[in-house]
Design a protein around this motif. Structure first.
Motif, PDB file in Angstrom:
ATOM      1  N   GLU A 200    -108.580  29.144  -5.970  1.00 23.95           N
ATOM      2  CA  GLU A 200    -107.823  27.917  -5.665  1.00 23.95           C
ATOM      3  C   GLU A 200    -107.336  27.245  -6.934  1.00 23.95           C
ATOM      4  O   GLU A 200    -106.234  26.725  -6.995  1.00 23.95           O
ATOM      5  N   GLU A 201    -108.190  27.249  -7.951  1.00 21.16           N
ATOM      6  CA  GLU A 201    -107.863  26.493  -9.163  1.00 21.16           C
ATOM      7  C   GLU A 201    -106.653  27.057  -9.902  1.00 21.16           C
ATOM      8  O   GLU A 201    -106.097  26.403 -10.777  1.00 21.16           O
TER       9      GLU A 201
ATOM     10  N   GLY B  55    -104.048  28.460  -8.004  1.00 21.97           N
ATOM     11  CA  GLY B  55    -102.944  28.561  -7.049  1.00 21.97           C
ATOM     12  C   GLY B  55    -103.252  29.317  -5.767  1.00 21.97           C
ATOM     13  O   GLY B  55    -102.422  29.332  -4.860  1.00 21.97           O
TER      14      GLY B  55
ATOM     15  N   GLU C  11    -110.456  20.633   0.992  1.00 20.81           N
ATOM     16  CA  GLU C  11    -110.775  19.632  -0.028  1.00 20.81           C
ATOM     17  C   GLU C  11    -109.626  18.627  -0.130  1.00 20.81           C
ATOM     18  O   GLU C  11    -108.496  18.928   0.238  1.00 20.81           O
ATOM     19  N   GLY C  12    -109.945  17.461  -0.656  1.00 25.80           N
ATOM     20  CA  GLY C  12    -108.887  16.464  -0.726  1.00 25.80           C
ATOM     21  C   GLY C  12    -109.305  15.160  -1.347  1.00 25.80           C
ATOM     22  O   GLY C  12    -110.105  15.130  -2.286  1.00 25.80           O
TER      23      GLY C  12
ATOM     24  N   LEU D 252    -110.138   8.261   2.278  1.00 30.86           N
ATOM     25  CA  LEU D 252    -108.719   8.631   2.324  1.00 30.86           C
ATOM     26  C   LEU D 252    -108.562  10.049   2.859  1.00 30.86           C
ATOM     27  O   LEU D 252    -109.043  11.012   2.242  1.00 30.86           O
TER      28      LEU D 252
ATOM     29  N   GLN E 111    -101.826   6.237 -10.573  1.00 29.16           N
ATOM     30  CA  GLN E 111    -102.297   6.789  -9.279  1.00 29.16           C
ATOM     31  C   GLN E 111    -101.394   6.392  -8.123  1.00 29.16           C
ATOM     32  O   GLN E 111    -101.088   7.202  -7.246  1.00 29.16           O
ATOM     33  N   THR E 112    -100.990   5.117  -8.103  1.00 23.07           N
ATOM     34  CA  THR E 112    -100.154   4.671  -6.986  1.00 23.07           C
ATOM     35  C   THR E 112     -98.703   5.101  -7.189  1.00 23.07           C
ATOM     36  O   THR E 112     -98.006   5.418  -6.226  1.00 23.07           O
TER      37      THR E 112
ATOM     38  N   MET F 254    -101.808  13.778  -0.511  1.00 21.64           N
ATOM     39  CA  MET F 254    -102.499  14.484  -1.593  1.00 21.64           C
ATOM     40  C   MET F 254    -101.473  14.740  -2.693  1.00 21.64           C
ATOM     41  O   MET F 254    -100.431  15.363  -2.438  1.00 21.64           O
TER      42      MET F 254
ATOM     43  N   ASN G 284    -102.083  19.988  -5.435  1.00 19.74           N
ATOM     44  CA  ASN G 284    -101.979  21.025  -4.405  1.00 19.74           C
ATOM     45  C   ASN G 284    -103.320  21.664  -4.115  1.00 19.74           C
ATOM     46  O   ASN G 284    -104.190  21.713  -4.981  1.00 19.74           O
ATOM     47  N   THR G 285    -103.458  22.135  -2.892  1.00 23.35           N
ATOM     48  CA  THR G 285    -104.692  22.790  -2.457  1.00 23.35           C
ATOM     49  C   THR G 285    -104.338  24.117  -1.781  1.00 23.35           C
ATOM     50  O   THR G 285    -103.159  24.411  -1.562  1.00 23.35           O
TER      51      THR G 285
ATOM     52  N   LEU H 253    -101.737  24.931   1.282  1.00 19.22           N
ATOM     53  CA  LEU H 253    -100.351  25.383   1.118  1.00 19.22           C
ATOM     54  C   LEU H 253    -100.078  26.659   1.918  1.00 19.22           C
ATOM     55  O   LEU H 253     -98.989  26.865   2.439  1.00 19.22           O
TER      56      LEU H 253
ATOM     57  N   PHE I 150    -113.326  14.752 -12.314  1.00 18.97           N
ATOM     58  CA  PHE I 150    -112.631  15.901 -11.722  1.00 18.97           C
ATOM     59  C   PHE I 150    -112.023  16.727 -12.833  1.00 18.97           C
ATOM     60  O   PHE I 150    -111.189  16.211 -13.604  1.00 18.97           O
TER      61      PHE I 150
HETATM   62  C1  LIG Z   1    -104.537   3.951  -4.539  1.00 14.22           C
HETATM   63  C2  LIG Z   1    -104.767   5.279  -4.039  1.00 14.22           C
HETATM   64  C3  LIG Z   1    -105.622   6.001  -4.905  1.00 14.22           C
HETATM   65  C4  LIG Z   1    -105.653   7.396  -4.530  1.00 14.22           C
HETATM   66  C5  LIG Z   1    -106.710   7.988  -5.305  1.00 14.22           C
HETATM   67  C6  LIG Z   1    -106.663   9.409  -5.187  1.00 14.22           C
HETATM   68  C7  LIG Z   1    -107.751   9.928  -5.935  1.00 14.22           C
HETATM   69  C8  LIG Z   1    -107.647  11.362  -5.988  1.00 14.22           C
HETATM   70  C9  LIG Z   1    -108.911  11.874  -6.412  1.00 14.22           C
HETATM   71  C10 LIG Z   1    -109.209  13.075  -6.399  1.00 14.22           C
HETATM   72  C11 LIG Z   1    -108.302  14.101  -5.955  1.00 14.22           C
HETATM   73  C12 LIG Z   1    -108.436  15.186  -6.881  1.00 14.22           C
HETATM   74  C13 LIG Z   1    -108.395  16.424  -6.140  1.00 14.22           C
HETATM   75  C14 LIG Z   1    -107.379  17.236  -6.732  1.00 14.22           C
HETATM   76  C15 LIG Z   1    -107.468  18.572  -6.155  1.00 14.22           C
HETATM   77  C16 LIG Z   1    -106.191  19.219  -6.396  1.00 14.22           C
HETATM   78  C17 LIG Z   1    -106.447  20.643  -6.640  1.00 14.22           C
HETATM   79  C18 LIG Z   1    -105.744  21.070  -7.909  1.00 14.22           C
HETATM   80  O1  LIG Z   1    -106.133  20.716  -8.990  1.00 14.22           O
HETATM   81  N1  LIG Z   1    -104.682  21.834  -7.751  1.00 14.22           N
HETATM   82  C19 LIG Z   1    -103.920  22.340  -8.859  1.00 14.22           C
HETATM   83  C20 LIG Z   1    -103.742  23.839  -8.793  1.00 14.22           C
HETATM   84  C21 LIG Z   1    -103.203  24.350  -7.518  1.00 14.22           C
HETATM   85  C22 LIG Z   1    -103.928  24.581  -6.399  1.00 14.22           C
HETATM   86  N2  LIG Z   1    -103.114  25.116  -5.445  1.00 14.22           N
HETATM   87  C23 LIG Z   1    -101.867  25.210  -5.948  1.00 14.22           C
HETATM   88  C24 LIG Z   1    -100.703  25.675  -5.378  1.00 14.22           C
HETATM   89  C25 LIG Z   1     -99.572  25.659  -6.144  1.00 14.22           C
HETATM   90  C26 LIG Z   1     -99.611  25.188  -7.448  1.00 14.22           C
HETATM   91  C27 LIG Z   1    -100.761  24.728  -8.034  1.00 14.22           C
HETATM   92  C28 LIG Z   1    -101.902  24.737  -7.270  1.00 14.22           C
HETATM   93  C29 LIG Z   1    -102.592  21.620  -8.934  1.00 14.22           C
HETATM   94  O2  LIG Z   1    -102.238  20.824  -8.063  1.00 14.22           O
HETATM   95  O3  LIG Z   1    -101.891  21.859  -9.927  1.00 14.22           O
END
Ligand SMILES: CCCCCCCC/C=C\CCCCCCCC(=O)N[C@@H](Cc1c[nH]c2ccccc12)C(=O)O
Ligand SMILES: [Zn+2]
Ligand SMILES: [Zn+2]
Length: 512
Positions: free
Chosen positions: A199-200, A202, A227-228, A245, A338-339, A439, A442-443, A446, A471
């Motif tokens: 996942e990490e 892609g 996850e989210g 959330l 973040q917002t 979100m 990406n997770t 997709l 994180f």
């Molecule tokens: C006021 C509102 C506040 C909102 C707060 C939100 C807080 C968020 C806190 C944590 C969320 C973090 C979780 C992130 C997980 C995302 C996973 C990740 O890092 N993905 C990567 C790599 C990736 C994974 N699948 C794909 C598909 C295509 C491209 C990349 C990736 C990423 O997104 O780059």
């Protein structure tokens, strides 16, 4: 001033005053009567007969899981031997699951795991709980309070890479199913557990293949939970309560490579513009020209409305009256990263390469831009916007990767599975409000779009803003209490899914 003009001004002022009074009245009435979207199901207590305690055995299993260095480095580059060892560990740690005739286990794409737990009622649509086996590398090891792959317990926290991303949900799901089956219970509804191994980077060799396998098997899911977003503590301005959330949508992405090729040469005879200069101007134009603020069009708006009744008065007034204050709230959103990321398509400059020697003018400069696309925009819109902003034919654009934003899953009282999720969250986190959101990263979901129209992304763990850098960062950790909540969250979700009363309460014409 002529008498006629005076009268006209007087009448205009009067109309304005009446209009203002009316607006004020509407604002006050809406603030006072804005609906609440929250529920209050019975709380899950440690004294409940089916409470899963974080006892020594379960903690030992979890800390052992953290000790596996299942690191993904880049696409196709991971730690295959460690993944194999981890898979073996999982097999040995959950004997009931792995010995049950109800469970079918498939190893997919060499290292990903797909479990099917057969329900007793085959007429019910299955659902899927997803997580992943891999973690990001641990950097700055010296700055960790406990080594990142130690799983060390310190002051009520378990430290280590993967503790909140995301081995606690992986092990939490397995503990919940093990607990259920070891009590001789069979779920009514079939459930799948899907654990990708990359996942990490892609999910190309894990979740993608899991999705192919399920598609070939003709499966459709009532819902998918991956996850989210966490249970935020102090993340939303104006709300003192915790807010769980649930991401009902995921941003799209567009990774662009920008390239400029110009004549290079000796640094003592420069031309007026260089490849580096041209590219710098282009990317600085992109950074200075944010994509439009889309607040008001996506789940980020509903997120506020779901917690409006619990906000302090000024925020409550603004949020209950977005018909009037939307531009103001949009501006407030744009002030914090973040917002801001929730409200618009973002532009991140992630790479810049040029030059080989101090006294050589580089003939080439390249850069990478990583856009994350708001749910109500598209890859095409973003591309068109960028080309217009740069407006320089010497800058060549090429697409490295692109994906449209996800569809938005149903939420609110019209969606039984969203409400089931909300009620389960409130059983485990009784003090938390629940709200939909987007979100921004990406997770693996997709790849699951064709398997279900109800895809949710949630991390059953409380996080403050000071936890967010953990994180993928230093000192990733989870409290023992939080891990206990994660196990019980999945267990209750599975049990609730078989509880017709909850689904029925929100069921409309659509049969799950
Ligand atoms: C006021 C509102 C506040 C909102 C707060 C939100 C807080 C968020 C806190 C944590 C969320 C973090 C979780 C992130 C997980 C995302 C996973 C990740 O890092 N993905 C990567 C790599 C990736 C994974 N699948 C794909 C598909 C295509 C491209 C990349 C990736 C990423 O997104 O780059
Ligand atoms: Zn993750
Ligand atoms: Zn991650």
């Amino acid at each position: 001033m002529a008498r006629g003009t005076q009268r006209l001004i007087f009448v205009a002022l009067k109309v304005l005053a009446v209009a203002l009074a009316l607006v004020l009245m509407v604002v006050i009435i809406r603030t006072a009567t804005f609906p609440s979207y929250q529920t209050s199901p019975p709380e899950c207590k440690p004294t409940d007969p089916d409470f899963i305690p974080a006892d020594q055995d379960r903690l030992a299993r979890f800390t052992s899981a953290i000790r596996f260095r299942t690191v993904s480095y880049e696409r196709g580059v991971g730690t295959p031997q460690e993944l194999s060892r981890f898979i073996q560990f999982i097999r040995e740690s959950f004997p009931t699951i792995h010995g049950s005739p109800l469970v079918r286990r498939q190893v997919v794409g060499n290292y990903s795991l797909l479990y099917r737990v057969a329900g007793s009622d085959a007429s019910l649509q299955p659902y899927m709980l997803a997580s992943h086996l891999d973690v990001v590398p641990a950097t700055e090891e010296a700055n960790w309070e406990a080594p990142p792959f130690s799983g060390q317990l310190k002051d009520g926290y378990i430290y280590g890479r993967g503790t909140i991303d995301i081995k606690h949900t992986l092990m939490g799901c397995l503990e919940a199913v093990e607990f259920l089956l070891s009590r001789g219970r069979q779920p009514k509804r079939t459930l799948y557990l899907a654990f990708g191994h990359d996942e990490e980077t892609g999910g190309h060799f894990g979740a993608k293949v899991i999705a192919d396998v399920l598609t070939q098997q003709g499966e459709k899911m009532a819902f998918i939970l991956d996850e989210g977003t966490p249970v935020g503590d102090g993340l939303l301005p104006g709300v003192s309560k915790q807010v769980a959330l649930i991401s009902v949508a995921e941003k799209g992405g567009l990774q662009l490579r920008l390239e400029v090729d110009e004549e290079g040469g000796h640094a003592s005879i420069p031309r007026s513009e260089s490849a580096i200069g041209i590219l710098s101007k282009a990317i600085s134009k992109l950074e200075d020209s944010p994509h439009p603020n889309m607040f008001g069009t996506g789940p980020e708006t509903r997120m506020l409305e779901y917690v409006a009744t619990e906000m302090t008065l000024p925020y409550r007034m603004l949020t209950s009256n977005l018909w009037l204050f939307s531009p103001l709230v949009a501006w407030v959103y744009s002030r914090k990263p973040q917002t801001n990321a929730l409200a618009r398509t973002t532009t991140a400059l992630t790479r810049f390469n040029a030059g080989v020697k101090d006294n050589v003018i580089s003939p080439r400069a390249t850069a990478v831009i990583d856009h994350r696309i708001h749910p109500t925009s598209s890859v095409e819109e973003v591309m068109e916007f960028d080309l217009k902003v740069v407006n320089d034919p010497r800058v060549k654009f090429s697409v490295i990767n692109s994906r449209q934003p996800s569809p938005t899953s149903p939420y609110g009282k019209d969606s039984p599975t969203y409400m089931l999720l909300q009620e389960t969250i409130q059983q485990i986190f009784p003090d938390a409000l629940v709200a939909p959101t987007t979100m921004v990263g990406n997770t693996d979901t997709l790849y699951y779009w064709n398997l279900s129209s109800a895809i949710y992304r949630f991390n059953p763990c409380v996080m403050t803003s000071s936890d967010l850098p953990r994180f993928h960062g230093v000192n990733e950790r989870i409290s023992v209490k939080s891990y206990e909540r994660a196990m019980n969250f999945y267990y209750h979700l599975i049990v609730n899914m078989d509880e017709p009363l909850i689904l029925k309460r929100y069921r409309h014409e659509d049969d799950l």
